[in-house]
Design a protein around this motif. Sequence first.
Motif, short mmCIF file in Angstrom:
data_model
loop_
_atom_site.label_atom_id
_atom_site.label_comp_id
_atom_site.label_asym_id
_atom_site.label_seq_id
_atom_site.Cartn_x
_atom_site.Cartn_y
_atom_site.Cartn_z
N UNK A 180 0.95 -1.12 0.06
CA UNK A 180 0.13 0.16 0.04
C UNK A 180 0.89 1.19 -0.07
N UNK A 181 0.74 2.10 -1.06
CA UNK A 181 1.57 3.26 -0.79
C UNK A 181 0.49 4.48 -1.20
N UNK A 182 1.16 5.64 -1.04
CA UNK A 182 0.68 6.95 -1.73
C UNK A 182 1.47 7.71 -2.65
N UNK A 183 0.91 8.20 -3.56
CA UNK A 183 1.86 8.77 -4.75
C UNK A 183 2.09 10.10 -4.01
N UNK A 184 2.91 11.10 -4.78
CA UNK A 184 3.32 12.44 -4.39
C UNK A 184 2.09 13.32 -4.56
N UNK A 185 1.12 13.03 -5.63
CA UNK A 185 -0.19 13.89 -5.69
C UNK A 185 -1.27 13.20 -5.26
N UNK A 186 -1.04 12.63 -4.02
CA UNK A 186 -2.21 12.15 -3.17
C UNK A 186 -3.12 10.80 -3.67
N UNK A 187 -2.56 10.06 -4.47
CA UNK A 187 -3.53 8.86 -4.91
C UNK A 187 -3.08 7.69 -4.20
N UNK A 188 -4.00 6.98 -3.61
CA UNK A 188 -3.64 5.82 -2.79
C UNK A 188 -3.73 4.82 -3.68
N UNK A 189 -2.38 4.18 -3.68
CA UNK A 189 -2.37 2.67 -4.67
C UNK A 189 -2.42 1.39 -3.84
N UNK A 190 -3.12 0.73 -4.05
CA UNK A 190 -3.13 -0.67 -3.31
C UNK A 190 -2.91 -1.94 -4.58
N UNK A 191 -1.61 -2.44 -4.14
CA UNK A 191 -0.86 -3.38 -5.11
C UNK A 191 -1.21 -4.88 -4.37
N UNK A 192 -1.70 -5.65 -4.94
CA UNK A 192 -1.80 -6.81 -4.43
C UNK A 192 -1.98 -8.04 -5.48
N UNK A 193 -1.81 -9.37 -4.77
CA UNK A 193 -2.17 -10.56 -5.72
C UNK A 193 -0.55 -11.08 -6.11
N UNK A 194 -0.66 -12.46 -5.90
CA UNK A 194 0.55 -13.11 -6.31
C UNK A 194 0.75 -13.35 -7.86
N UNK A 195 -0.14 -14.05 -8.46
CA UNK A 195 -0.27 -14.40 -9.75
C UNK A 195 -0.69 -13.11 -10.75
N UNK A 196 -1.90 -12.86 -10.49
CA UNK A 196 -2.32 -11.88 -10.90
C UNK A 196 -2.30 -10.54 -10.05
N UNK A 197 -1.43 -9.42 -10.78
CA UNK A 197 -1.33 -8.47 -9.97
C UNK A 197 -2.21 -7.35 -10.10
N UNK A 198 -3.12 -6.95 -9.03
CA UNK A 198 -3.97 -5.88 -9.18
C UNK A 198 -3.36 -4.61 -8.58
N UNK A 199 -3.87 -3.65 -9.20
CA UNK A 199 -3.24 -2.42 -8.74
C UNK A 199 -4.39 -1.37 -8.69
N UNK A 200 -4.82 -0.91 -7.58
CA UNK A 200 -6.00 -0.08 -7.61
C UNK A 200 -5.76 1.26 -7.22
N UNK A 201 -6.09 2.32 -7.89
CA UNK A 201 -5.55 3.80 -7.71
C UNK A 201 -6.82 4.55 -7.35
N UNK A 202 -6.79 5.15 -6.21
CA UNK A 202 -7.91 6.15 -5.67
C UNK A 202 -7.25 7.39 -5.13
N UNK A 203 -7.81 8.55 -5.74
CA UNK A 203 -7.44 9.71 -5.33
C UNK A 203 -8.06 9.97 -3.98
N UNK A 204 -7.27 10.70 -3.31
CA UNK A 204 -7.69 10.73 -1.69
C UNK A 204 -9.16 11.77 -1.45
#
Lengths: 496, 164
Positions: free
Chosen positions: A260-284
């Motif tokens: 889980x991280x937050x980019x410098x322009x305040x977008x929350x990113x959730x990266x998860x998944x072992x085989x299929x990698x999912x990345x979800x971005x949500x602005x704050x």
Amino acid sequence: MTTDTTPNTHTPTSNPFATWRRLSPRETIAIPLRRVHRLIPLLLGAMILGNGRWLSVLATYAIVAVLVTEGLAIWATTHLRLTPTHLEIRSGILVHKHLVIPRDRIRTVDLASGYAHRLLRLSTLHVGAGDHGRIRIGGMNRPDARHLRNCLLATAATTAPAKTPAPTPLSTLDQRWLRYAPLSTYGILAVAALATFTAGIANDLNLATYIAIAHYLQTWTGNHPLWPLILIAATALLATLTLTIGAIAIYLIRFGRYHLDRTHDDILRVHTGLITRWTTLVPRHRIRGIEILESLPFRAVRAATVNALTIGTAGTRLTVLPPAPLHEARRVTALVMATPQAPTNTPLNPHPRAALYRRITRATLPALPPALALTLLAPTWTAITAWALLPLLAFLGWDRYRSLGHALTEHYLLTRHSAFPRHTTALHRDAIIGWHITQSWGQHRAGLLTLTAMTAAGDGCGHVIDIATADGLRLARAASPAMFATVIEEHGADRG
Amino acid sequence: MDAATPVALREPAIPLCPRVITYWMVPAAASWSLALLGQLITLFFIVTPAQIAAIPITTAVAIGHVFLLPRNMYRRHRWELTPEALYSLNGWLTRHSYVIPITRIQTVESTRNPLQHHLGLATVVITTASAEGPVEISGLDTHDARQLVADLARITDTHPGDAT
């Protein structure tokens, strides 16, 4: 997935993508390969259910043919072009899409490869471009992909700030969290899978085999009088082991390499998944609330999972933390909502006694008719089990009452109720669209009502269940004074 | 706001159009008549004490549902458009109150089925961004419904924003 970190040393001279070009032909193999792991259950089902051999073989061939055709079709219809000002992508088999991205809007370009691409020496380009979010261009051979990245970054470097700050990491998967896997719903999924699998095998094996196994065990234990118990104990042990392994496997596949991280322009990113990698971005600004879920097993070991309540994304609940220790859940909640303390830490006001009686009644009453029926009609031991269940149900009802709570802070409406799992929800007060006040006949007699704060984020959140009528109205009025200004009266009128 | 003074939710000011009683009675009367007819027909073929006893029970429930319940429901359904919010009350055993600020309303429409059309009634459906779904006020006089839709449309027009 591995990220390509080859340094950006060569200056782009010629542009291989100056005209419309397709992706690498090896992508036609990569696309079916990526789909395969999702279709393995289907293939297995086709082989198991197809008792007649020709049917299962035909089905397998059909599925493989569909996959290969899909791979060919996608490859044939995807074209890429890089002009001095834009990156253009044409794709789509039935619906033609033409995506045009201005090169000066491109902020980040990452190279990564999934396992299928690694096998075929291909690369995937992830382009982050402001409004368009992240765009994935899969299946170019490595030199081309690197070249494209350098071209895009060269433009980006001149228009974007020289150094894009790295995203702030918020949370990562800790291997110790795996011990929560068997306790979570994934444990139940594993049981269901195990049961289906066993039933399938049981169908194929004969009853004679069981009798043979039982016989063998009997002689092996020397006709010990307790041998059925050993059989049961062995089966239980095997089942628990499979359940644990299955639950951990599902947890890993779903949450492996969670980050889980937050980019410098305040977008929350959730990266998860072992085989299929999912990345979800949500602005704050789209995160309107947060909820902590604790099921009964989790509460016993002080674990929880956290969902963010969002608007404007596909699905209004986003899991930002897999099952993890409670202190980690609180820490992540505070970080996601960017508050020093998790809003869900606020102490909650309890609900009145009448709510306790209601919860216990609702828990035990449905079990009374079956218990009575069993006492009159069935053998004693079933009746005893049924009556013995009642104190357990009453305890569950009491626990549900204990979980009820509400609070109002300057920015948040806090609600908690237990629908197994226990939801503790902090909802941003600005996100409250309206109020729905429900009072059943039973609640009216007990002087209670249920408030629901209507909101666009996370359907089903914002319930204050079984609160005293006066407290509920005061809470609603305090949360949204303008709405209730003329609707709630002081000095109680004749109706409540 | 003193914590000790009792507070209460006052009722919305405007009752529904009285013709809504007829609107509720008609389908209830139709289905109960069919049920009673079915019972009488089976009585021709199977005569048991249970069957004979069932008929007055069904009749009693039917009379209650058709004649008494709609009147009671009419007294319990009300609505009001305050300067800040739309306030509606409905439901019989479980009462539902909705308080929705007008600025948060996304769409407003009025609908009529053939029976409502015949009786001069309409239903106003209000949607917000909430995932709970639309709020309906049914049983309004056609003129009142049109007026409500116009009022809401006018007020929401003057407050732009995506109302989430």
